[in-house]
Design a protein around this motif. Structure first.
Motif, PDB file in Angstrom:
ATOM      1  N   GLU A  23      10.899  34.863  85.996  1.00  0.00           N
ATOM      2  CA  GLU A  23      11.166  36.165  85.380  1.00  0.00           C
ATOM      3  C   GLU A  23      12.503  36.153  84.644  1.00  0.00           C
ATOM      4  O   GLU A  23      12.619  36.665  83.530  1.00  0.00           O
ATOM      5  CB  GLU A  23      11.160  37.267  86.436  1.00  0.00           C
ATOM      6  CG  GLU A  23      11.346  38.640  85.837  1.00  0.00           C
ATOM      7  CD  GLU A  23      11.214  39.768  86.828  1.00  0.00           C
ATOM      8  OE1 GLU A  23      11.429  40.915  86.418  1.00  0.00           O
ATOM      9  OE2 GLU A  23      10.898  39.519  88.009  1.00  0.00           O
ATOM     10  N   SER A  80      12.943  36.745  80.615  1.00  0.00           N
ATOM     11  CA  SER A  80      13.832  37.794  80.120  1.00  0.00           C
ATOM     12  C   SER A  80      14.849  37.213  79.144  1.00  0.00           C
ATOM     13  O   SER A  80      15.135  37.800  78.093  1.00  0.00           O
ATOM     14  CB  SER A  80      14.545  38.452  81.304  1.00  0.00           C
ATOM     15  OG  SER A  80      15.423  39.445  80.848  1.00  0.00           O
ATOM     16  N   LEU A 100      13.244  36.482  75.777  1.00  0.00           N
ATOM     17  CA  LEU A 100      13.071  37.694  74.974  1.00  0.00           C
ATOM     18  C   LEU A 100      14.403  38.110  74.349  1.00  0.00           C
ATOM     19  O   LEU A 100      14.461  38.440  73.169  1.00  0.00           O
ATOM     20  CB  LEU A 100      12.483  38.828  75.810  1.00  0.00           C
ATOM     21  CG  LEU A 100      12.331  40.158  75.078  1.00  0.00           C
ATOM     22  CD1 LEU A 100      11.462  40.008  73.828  1.00  0.00           C
ATOM     23  CD2 LEU A 100      11.759  41.217  76.005  1.00  0.00           C
ATOM     24  N   LEU A 104       8.814  47.760  75.105  1.00  0.00           N
ATOM     25  CA  LEU A 104       9.792  46.760  74.661  1.00  0.00           C
ATOM     26  C   LEU A 104       9.808  46.643  73.140  1.00  0.00           C
ATOM     27  O   LEU A 104      10.858  46.400  72.549  1.00  0.00           O
ATOM     28  CB  LEU A 104       9.477  45.401  75.279  1.00  0.00           C
ATOM     29  CG  LEU A 104       9.794  45.256  76.766  1.00  0.00           C
ATOM     30  CD1 LEU A 104       9.209  43.963  77.304  1.00  0.00           C
ATOM     31  CD2 LEU A 104      11.291  45.309  76.990  1.00  0.00           C
ATOM     32  N   GLY A 118      13.222  49.909  77.422  1.00  0.00           N
ATOM     33  CA  GLY A 118      13.039  48.910  78.458  1.00  0.00           C
ATOM     34  C   GLY A 118      12.750  49.408  79.844  1.00  0.00           C
ATOM     35  O   GLY A 118      12.622  48.614  80.744  1.00  0.00           O
ATOM     36  N   ARG A 178       5.359  41.658  84.902  1.00  0.00           N
ATOM     37  CA  ARG A 178       6.621  41.701  84.157  1.00  0.00           C
ATOM     38  C   ARG A 178       6.808  40.421  83.354  1.00  0.00           C
ATOM     39  O   ARG A 178       7.207  40.463  82.188  1.00  0.00           O
ATOM     40  CB  ARG A 178       7.808  41.910  85.105  1.00  0.00           C
ATOM     41  CG  ARG A 178       7.933  43.310  85.634  1.00  0.00           C
ATOM     42  CD  ARG A 178       9.271  43.552  86.317  1.00  0.00           C
ATOM     43  NE  ARG A 178       9.538  42.653  87.420  1.00  0.00           N
ATOM     44  CZ  ARG A 178       9.191  42.855  88.690  1.00  0.00           C
ATOM     45  NH1 ARG A 178       8.519  43.946  89.006  1.00  0.00           N
ATOM     46  NH2 ARG A 178       9.514  41.982  89.629  1.00  0.00           N
ATOM     47  N   LEU A 193       7.119  40.204  79.290  1.00  0.00           N
ATOM     48  CA  LEU A 193       8.266  39.559  78.641  1.00  0.00           C
ATOM     49  C   LEU A 193       7.813  38.415  77.748  1.00  0.00           C
ATOM     50  O   LEU A 193       8.302  38.250  76.624  1.00  0.00           O
ATOM     51  CB  LEU A 193       9.250  39.059  79.698  1.00  0.00           C
ATOM     52  CG  LEU A 193       9.989  40.143  80.483  1.00  0.00           C
ATOM     53  CD1 LEU A 193      10.670  39.547  81.705  1.00  0.00           C
ATOM     54  CD2 LEU A 193      10.984  40.871  79.603  1.00  0.00           C
ATOM     55  N   SER A 223       6.034  39.742  74.622  1.00  0.00           N
ATOM     56  CA  SER A 223       7.029  40.335  73.730  1.00  0.00           C
ATOM     57  C   SER A 223       7.830  39.259  73.005  1.00  0.00           C
ATOM     58  O   SER A 223       8.121  39.387  71.815  1.00  0.00           O
ATOM     59  CB  SER A 223       7.975  41.235  74.530  1.00  0.00           C
ATOM     60  OG  SER A 223       7.265  42.318  75.085  1.00  0.00           O
ATOM     61  N   THR A 224       8.177  38.200  73.733  1.00  0.00           N
ATOM     62  CA  THR A 224       8.908  37.093  73.111  1.00  0.00           C
ATOM     63  C   THR A 224       8.084  36.453  72.008  1.00  0.00           C
ATOM     64  O   THR A 224       8.569  36.235  70.892  1.00  0.00           O
ATOM     65  CB  THR A 224       9.277  36.036  74.172  1.00  0.00           C
ATOM     66  OG1 THR A 224      10.102  36.644  75.161  1.00  0.00           O
ATOM     67  CG2 THR A 224       9.995  34.854  73.544  1.00  0.00           C
TER      68      THR A 224
END
Length: 116
Positions: A16, A20, A23, A65, A70, A81, A85, A88-89
């Protein structure tokens, strides 16, 4: 085919944290990035996200996001999660580069983080 072994809590936390960070890095790569305004996802990334199948909770987090909102993670499992992430990345990288180049960059990142 046997099921994949469950991750240890430490490995899951590490995954995780890495997702994060990826991203955050993808957001800051955007030439239009500024700490003085929301890091809204470019249209090309939003268009790509429409092609990605996601559960409703993950999709809600990804779209939050995308608008740089957030605080939609409290109801997600850790696995969800990480998925939010990661999606989204990928979307942000695809918005910056052609999909083929974005994929090549993601493979390079994967090679680096998978080294012992």
């Amino acid at each position: 085919m046997p099921a994949a072994p469950a991750l240890t809590p430490l490995a899951a936390d590490y995954m995780e944290q890495q997702a994060s960070g990826l991203l955050s890095g993808a957001v800051m790569l955007d030439p239009a990035f500024s700490v003085h305004r929301h890091a809204v996802m470019p249209p090309a990334g939003l268009a790509w996200l429409k092609t990605v199948p996601m559960t409703e909770p993950v999709a809600a987090a990804v779209h939050a996001l995308a608008g740089d909102g957030g605080d939609r993670f409290s109801f997600l499992s850790q696995e969800e999660r990480v998925m939010a992430l990661a999606a989204s990345t990928a979307a942000r990288l695809i918005a910056l580069y052609e999909p083929t180049e974005a994929l090549q960059r993601l493979h390079k990142v994967r090679e680096v983080v998978s080294r012992p």
